[in-house]
Design a protein around this motif. Structure first.
Motif, mmCIF file in Angstrom:
data_model
loop_
_atom_site.group_PDB
_atom_site.id
_atom_site.type_symbol
_atom_site.label_atom_id
_atom_site.label_comp_id
_atom_site.label_asym_id
_atom_site.label_seq_id
_atom_site.Cartn_x
_atom_site.Cartn_y
_atom_site.Cartn_z
ATOM 1 N N ILE A 63 33.887 22.579 34.649
ATOM 2 C CA ILE A 63 34.725 23.206 35.670
ATOM 3 C C ILE A 63 36.084 23.536 35.072
ATOM 4 O O ILE A 63 36.677 22.737 34.375
ATOM 5 C CB ILE A 63 34.924 22.245 36.853
ATOM 6 N N GLY A 64 36.557 24.721 35.337
ATOM 7 C CA GLY A 64 37.877 25.090 34.826
ATOM 8 C C GLY A 64 37.943 26.578 34.570
ATOM 9 O O GLY A 64 37.287 27.373 35.240
ATOM 10 N N LEU A 65 38.717 26.962 33.579
ATOM 11 C CA LEU A 65 38.926 28.375 33.283
ATOM 12 C C LEU A 65 37.613 29.044 32.862
ATOM 13 O O LEU A 65 36.924 28.540 31.981
ATOM 14 C CB LEU A 65 39.938 28.503 32.140
ATOM 15 N N GLN A 66 37.313 30.183 33.473
ATOM 16 C CA GLN A 66 36.129 30.943 33.037
ATOM 17 C C GLN A 66 36.572 31.947 31.974
ATOM 18 O O GLN A 66 35.998 31.998 30.901
ATOM 19 C CB GLN A 66 35.481 31.649 34.239
ATOM 20 N N HIS A 67 37.569 32.757 32.281
ATOM 21 C CA HIS A 67 38.225 33.555 31.258
ATOM 22 C C HIS A 67 39.563 34.038 31.790
ATOM 23 O O HIS A 67 39.805 34.003 33.001
ATOM 24 C CB HIS A 67 37.364 34.737 30.793
ATOM 25 N N TYR A 68 40.406 34.472 30.884
ATOM 26 C CA TYR A 68 41.695 35.030 31.254
ATOM 27 C C TYR A 68 41.707 36.470 30.763
ATOM 28 O O TYR A 68 41.563 36.726 29.562
ATOM 29 C CB TYR A 68 42.821 34.227 30.607
ATOM 30 N N GLY A 69 41.826 37.419 31.669
ATOM 31 C CA GLY A 69 41.737 38.832 31.332
ATOM 32 C C GLY A 69 43.105 39.425 31.014
ATOM 33 O O GLY A 69 44.054 39.222 31.759
ATOM 34 N N LEU A 70 43.163 40.143 29.902
ATOM 35 C CA LEU A 70 44.396 40.811 29.491
ATOM 36 C C LEU A 70 44.144 42.307 29.517
ATOM 37 O O LEU A 70 43.417 42.828 28.664
ATOM 38 C CB LEU A 70 44.786 40.362 28.077
ATOM 39 N N GLU A 71 44.689 42.995 30.522
ATOM 40 C CA GLU A 71 44.523 44.448 30.592
ATOM 41 C C GLU A 71 45.394 45.082 29.518
ATOM 42 O O GLU A 71 46.616 44.909 29.511
ATOM 43 C CB GLU A 71 44.917 44.971 31.978
ATOM 44 N N ILE A 72 44.758 45.810 28.629
ATOM 45 C CA ILE A 72 45.502 46.362 27.500
ATOM 46 C C ILE A 72 46.273 47.602 27.930
ATOM 47 O O ILE A 72 45.884 48.298 28.877
ATOM 48 C CB ILE A 72 44.584 46.695 26.298
ATOM 49 N N ASP A 73 47.367 47.854 27.246
ATOM 50 C CA ASP A 73 48.139 49.069 27.453
ATOM 51 C C ASP A 73 47.592 50.079 26.448
ATOM 52 O O ASP A 73 48.098 50.193 25.340
ATOM 53 C CB ASP A 73 49.621 48.763 27.200
ATOM 54 N N GLY A 74 46.522 50.778 26.823
ATOM 55 C CA GLY A 74 45.884 51.699 25.883
ATOM 56 C C GLY A 74 44.555 52.174 26.425
ATOM 57 O O GLY A 74 44.166 51.847 27.553
ATOM 58 N N ASP A 75 43.845 52.968 25.613
ATOM 59 C CA ASP A 75 42.572 53.549 26.044
ATOM 60 C C ASP A 75 41.398 52.912 25.294
ATOM 61 O O ASP A 75 41.568 51.908 24.592
ATOM 62 C CB ASP A 75 42.596 55.068 25.852
ATOM 63 N N LEU A 76 40.220 53.523 25.441
ATOM 64 C CA LEU A 76 39.018 52.940 24.834
ATOM 65 C C LEU A 76 39.112 52.870 23.316
ATOM 66 O O LEU A 76 38.564 51.955 22.696
ATOM 67 C CB LEU A 76 37.781 53.755 25.245
ATOM 68 N N GLU A 77 39.793 53.844 22.729
ATOM 69 C CA GLU A 77 39.964 53.802 21.278
ATOM 70 C C GLU A 77 40.796 52.581 20.872
ATOM 71 O O GLU A 77 40.505 51.919 19.875
ATOM 72 C CB GLU A 77 40.621 55.099 20.800
ATOM 73 N N ASP A 78 41.814 52.290 21.655
ATOM 74 C CA ASP A 78 42.626 51.089 21.395
ATOM 75 C C ASP A 78 41.780 49.831 21.543
ATOM 76 O O ASP A 78 41.913 48.873 20.777
ATOM 77 C CB ASP A 78 43.825 51.026 22.347
ATOM 78 N N LEU A 79 40.905 49.827 22.558
ATOM 79 C CA LEU A 79 40.032 48.669 22.753
ATOM 80 C C LEU A 79 39.099 48.497 21.554
ATOM 81 O O LEU A 79 38.872 47.374 21.078
ATOM 82 C CB LEU A 79 39.200 48.832 24.035
ATOM 83 N N ARG A 80 38.561 49.620 21.043
ATOM 84 C CA ARG A 80 37.671 49.551 19.870
ATOM 85 C C ARG A 80 38.427 49.026 18.649
ATOM 86 O O ARG A 80 37.878 48.280 17.850
ATOM 87 C CB ARG A 80 37.093 50.940 19.584
ATOM 88 N N ARG A 81 39.694 49.407 18.532
ATOM 89 C CA ARG A 81 40.506 48.899 17.431
ATOM 90 C C ARG A 81 40.741 47.395 17.564
ATOM 91 O O ARG A 81 40.697 46.657 16.585
ATOM 92 C CB ARG A 81 41.857 49.637 17.411
ATOM 93 N N LEU A 82 41.000 46.950 18.784
ATOM 94 C CA LEU A 82 41.197 45.512 19.020
ATOM 95 C C LEU A 82 39.899 44.746 18.742
ATOM 96 O O LEU A 82 39.921 43.639 18.194
ATOM 97 C CB LEU A 82 41.661 45.266 20.466
ATOM 98 N N TYR A 83 38.784 45.345 19.111
ATOM 99 C CA TYR A 83 37.479 44.736 18.834
ATOM 100 C C TYR A 83 37.299 44.563 17.322
ATOM 101 O O TYR A 83 36.900 43.504 16.835
ATOM 102 C CB TYR A 83 36.397 45.629 19.436
#
Ligand SMILES: [Fe+2]
Length: 167
Positions: A81-101
């Motif tokens: 029991i506890g934290l499931q996840h903490y979501g961080l909405e990125i300041d960027g688009d899908l390309e930025d998300l792919r770079r973070l990945y």
């Protein structure tokens, strides 16, 4: 007025008192705050703003702290029991998300899953203690439309393949 209604001295009804949240912060138990703080600096690009013998506070850059890392008891158990996840909405688009990945993969950060939420795409990963985080790329920019879509699709969570970008 019902018997269980609570009146303030001036007659205001406590049910009218509603929190208006400006922003949030998260406080996490970790095994080694200093070691974890290095990871938070490296992977999440956070800045250490304060520290004590049992904790480290970190900021995304604007506020005095957004995440606090607190030393857990030696026999603390992870999961359950506890934290499931903490979501961080990125300041960027899908390309930025792919770079973070790509960055996460390059740093050897454990990836939990990549998910299509209809209102955005999420990359889930784990910190050194196994706490889950999500880099979230919003794909429905309008918040009201986002609420409608999330509800209409019952908050979907479908696996999706994302190609990492390496710079
Ligand atoms: Fe999330």
């Amino acid at each position: 007025m019902a018997d269980n209604d609570v009146l303030q001295p001036d007659g205001a009804d406590t049910r009218d008192v509603k929190p208006r949240i400006r922003r949030t912060h998260l406080s996490l138990f970790v095994r080694d705050p200093e070691a974890s703080a290095k990871w938070y600096e490296d992977v999440l690009a956070m800045q250490i703003t304060a520290r004590g013998p049992q904790w480290v506070f970190l900021s995304y850059g604007r506020k005095h702290h957004d995440i606090a890392l607190i030393r857990a008891e030696d026999d603390a158990q992870l999961g359950g029991i506890g934290l499931q996840h903490y979501g961080l909405e990125i300041d960027g688009d899908l390309e930025d998300l792919r770079r973070l990945y790509g960055m996460l993969l390059e740093k050897g950060v454990p990836i939990v899953k990549t998910t299509d939420h209809k209102i955005g795409i999420g990359v889930y990963f784990a910190d050194p203690d196994g706490n889950r985080f999500e880099f979230f790329c919003e794909t429905v920019p309008d918040d009201e439309e986002g609420k409608r879509v999330l509800g209409a699709y019952n908050a979907p969570s479908e696996p999706v393949v994302i190609d990492p970008l390496y710079t």
